[in-house]
Design a protein around this motif. Structure first.
Motif, PDB file in Angstrom:
ATOM      1  N   LYS A 186      48.007  88.645  -0.354  1.00  0.00           N
ATOM      2  CA  LYS A 186      49.058  87.342   0.102  1.00  0.00           C
ATOM      3  C   LYS A 186      48.978  86.425  -1.016  1.00  0.00           C
ATOM      4  O   LYS A 186      48.199  86.190  -1.819  1.00  0.00           O
ATOM      5  CB  LYS A 186      48.721  86.660   1.623  1.00  0.00           C
ATOM      6  CG  LYS A 186      47.154  85.857   1.464  1.00  0.00           C
ATOM      7  CD  LYS A 186      47.009  85.353   2.853  1.00  0.00           C
ATOM      8  CE  LYS A 186      45.768  84.574   2.927  1.00  0.00           C
ATOM      9  NZ  LYS A 186      44.525  85.599   2.854  1.00  0.00           N
TER      10      LYS A 186
ATOM     11  N   GLN B  36      54.454  86.568   2.069  1.00  0.00           N
ATOM     12  CA  GLN B  36      53.830  86.991   3.187  1.00  0.00           C
ATOM     13  C   GLN B  36      52.808  88.027   3.218  1.00  0.00           C
ATOM     14  O   GLN B  36      52.904  88.871   2.284  1.00  0.00           O
ATOM     15  CB  GLN B  36      54.954  87.308   4.104  1.00  0.00           C
ATOM     16  CG  GLN B  36      55.844  86.434   4.612  1.00  0.00           C
ATOM     17  CD  GLN B  36      55.224  85.241   5.515  1.00  0.00           C
ATOM     18  OE1 GLN B  36      54.193  85.445   6.124  1.00  0.00           O
ATOM     19  NE2 GLN B  36      55.726  83.990   5.278  1.00  0.00           N
ATOM     20  N   PRO B  37      51.796  87.720   3.811  1.00  0.00           N
ATOM     21  CA  PRO B  37      50.623  88.726   3.793  1.00  0.00           C
ATOM     22  C   PRO B  37      51.210  90.215   4.055  1.00  0.00           C
ATOM     23  O   PRO B  37      52.004  90.448   5.001  1.00  0.00           O
ATOM     24  CB  PRO B  37      49.786  88.647   4.835  1.00  0.00           C
ATOM     25  CG  PRO B  37      49.930  87.138   5.261  1.00  0.00           C
ATOM     26  CD  PRO B  37      51.437  86.914   4.922  1.00  0.00           C
TER      27      PRO B  37
ATOM     28  N   SER C 116      53.725  79.830   2.205  1.00  0.00           N
ATOM     29  CA  SER C 116      53.410  81.382   2.035  1.00  0.00           C
ATOM     30  C   SER C 116      54.408  81.717   0.819  1.00  0.00           C
ATOM     31  O   SER C 116      55.843  81.999   1.495  1.00  0.00           O
ATOM     32  CB  SER C 116      53.643  82.137   3.257  1.00  0.00           C
ATOM     33  OG  SER C 116      53.080  83.228   3.029  1.00  0.00           O
TER      34      SER C 116
END
Length: 172
Positions: free
Chosen positions: A129, A110-111, A107
């Motif tokens: 994201k 991050q979202p 990732s």
């Protein structure tokens, strides 16, 4: 004269990243006045190969803090969302995805919720994201090897050890 040897090893044969924007909706039974905060937690993900394409699957929780009853009370709702994002990764030449291919997913961002609004009891939000994928597969490395000569040094037999007479004088 140089010789070449081929070494088969695992290496990164493809790499890519993708920024993903998802529009999500949450139906809400109560009347809410304002959204006070919205954040994403518990993001989990993994990668696999489906029909020759890298696919990132995962889920996350969205927590929404809101006010109601004429902004006199607050509460938090939690909603879990799942996703499945195909990632078209460009492979290095002569590389192919097969059963031994591995996927590493990261990732990169991050979202997070970039926009949230309320319309007729429906909370609309946008989640952004950024995911990165590395495809690990078999590849071949060709290395140059010096002349295939024998690099051992020849050992000659030691001369015969002559019989030495040891006397008391010898040790002095």
């Amino acid at each position: 004269m140089a010789y070449y040897k081929e070494i088969v090893t695992k290496a990164v044969i493809g790499k890519g990243k993708k920024t993903i924007r998802e529009d999500r909706e949450i139906s809400f039974g109560e009347r809410l006045d304002n959204v006070l905060g919205c954040w994403v937690i518990n993001h989990t993900f993994s990668g696999n190969i489906l029909d020759g394409v890298a696919v990132v699957s995962g889920n996350y929780d969205v927590n929404i803090w809101y006010s109601y009853d004429n902004n006199t009370k607050t509460n938090v709702i939690i909603k879990n969302f799942s996703y499945q994002d195909p990632m078209k990764v460009r492979l290095k030449e002569n590389s192919k995805i097969n059963n031994n291919t591995e996927i590493i997913v990261r990732s990169l961002n991050q979202p997070s919720v970039s926009d949230v609004s309320v319309d007729s009891g429906i909370i609309k939000l946008t989640v952004d994201k950024q995911m990165g994928v590395e495809v690990i597969g078999d590849t071949m490395v060709r290395v140059s090897v010096e002349d295939e000569m024998d690099d051992y040094e020849e050992i000659e037999d030691d001369e015969e050890i002559k019989d030495i007479e040891i006397t008391d004088d010898y040790l002095k």
